[in-house]
Motif scaffolding. Sequence first.
Motif, mmCIF file in Angstrom:
data_model
loop_
_atom_site.group_PDB
_atom_site.id
_atom_site.type_symbol
_atom_site.label_atom_id
_atom_site.label_comp_id
_atom_site.label_asym_id
_atom_site.label_seq_id
_atom_site.Cartn_x
_atom_site.Cartn_y
_atom_site.Cartn_z
ATOM 1 N N GLN A 40 0.831 -1.203 0.000
ATOM 2 C CA GLN A 40 0.000 0.000 0.000
ATOM 3 C C GLN A 40 0.867 1.255 0.000
ATOM 4 O O GLN A 40 0.579 2.222 -0.713
ATOM 5 N N GLN A 41 1.919 1.239 0.800
ATOM 6 C CA GLN A 41 2.802 2.401 0.855
ATOM 7 C C GLN A 41 3.526 2.600 -0.475
ATOM 8 O O GLN A 41 3.672 3.728 -0.955
ATOM 9 N N LYS A 42 3.978 1.493 -1.085
ATOM 10 C CA LYS A 42 4.642 1.575 -2.392
ATOM 11 C C LYS A 42 3.683 2.120 -3.448
ATOM 12 O O LYS A 42 4.077 2.905 -4.310
ATOM 13 N N SER A 43 2.416 1.715 -3.371
ATOM 14 C CA SER A 43 1.439 2.173 -4.359
ATOM 15 C C SER A 43 1.175 3.668 -4.232
ATOM 16 O O SER A 43 0.707 4.298 -5.173
ATOM 17 N N ARG A 44 1.485 4.237 -3.076
ATOM 18 C CA ARG A 44 1.347 5.682 -2.877
ATOM 19 C C ARG A 44 2.622 6.429 -3.229
ATOM 20 O O ARG A 44 2.721 7.633 -3.028
ATOM 21 N N GLY A 45 3.605 5.688 -3.731
ATOM 22 C CA GLY A 45 4.831 6.324 -4.189
ATOM 23 C C GLY A 45 5.898 6.511 -3.127
ATOM 24 O O GLY A 45 6.877 7.215 -3.367
ATOM 25 N N LEU A 46 5.721 5.896 -1.962
ATOM 26 C CA LEU A 46 6.737 6.016 -0.916
ATOM 27 C C LEU A 46 7.931 5.135 -1.252
ATOM 28 O O LEU A 46 7.796 4.073 -1.847
ATOM 29 N N ARG A 47 9.099 5.587 -0.868
ATOM 30 C CA ARG A 47 10.334 4.856 -1.166
ATOM 31 C C ARG A 47 10.687 3.912 -0.020
ATOM 32 O O ARG A 47 10.206 4.060 1.095
ATOM 33 N N ASP A 48 11.581 2.957 -0.328
ATOM 34 C CA ASP A 48 12.003 1.981 0.678
ATOM 35 C C ASP A 48 12.654 2.647 1.885
ATOM 36 O O ASP A 48 12.495 2.164 3.008
ATOM 37 N N THR A 50 11.768 5.188 3.327
ATOM 38 C CA THR A 50 10.685 5.642 4.206
ATOM 39 C C THR A 50 9.987 4.443 4.846
ATOM 40 O O THR A 50 9.663 4.459 6.037
#
Length: 69
Positions: A40-48, A50
Amino acid sequence: MHQRTVALAGAAHMELVSGVVQLRPEDAMFDAMLRGWRAQQKSRGLRDDTIDPRERLIRRFLEFANEYP
């Protein structure tokens, strides 16, 4: 009207295999929850860089509390 099903990032059916008996179901569920949360976090564009500290914090809390959420 036809209802359309959408596979959302982190959905439980995408993380756990149906019909498979887990040897340690609590561990499997916890890991699946974290994989789903990461997706979910990756789908929002957050990086590893973070996401990783957040996951480590949750794992440390589990170790400290010795209880699953």
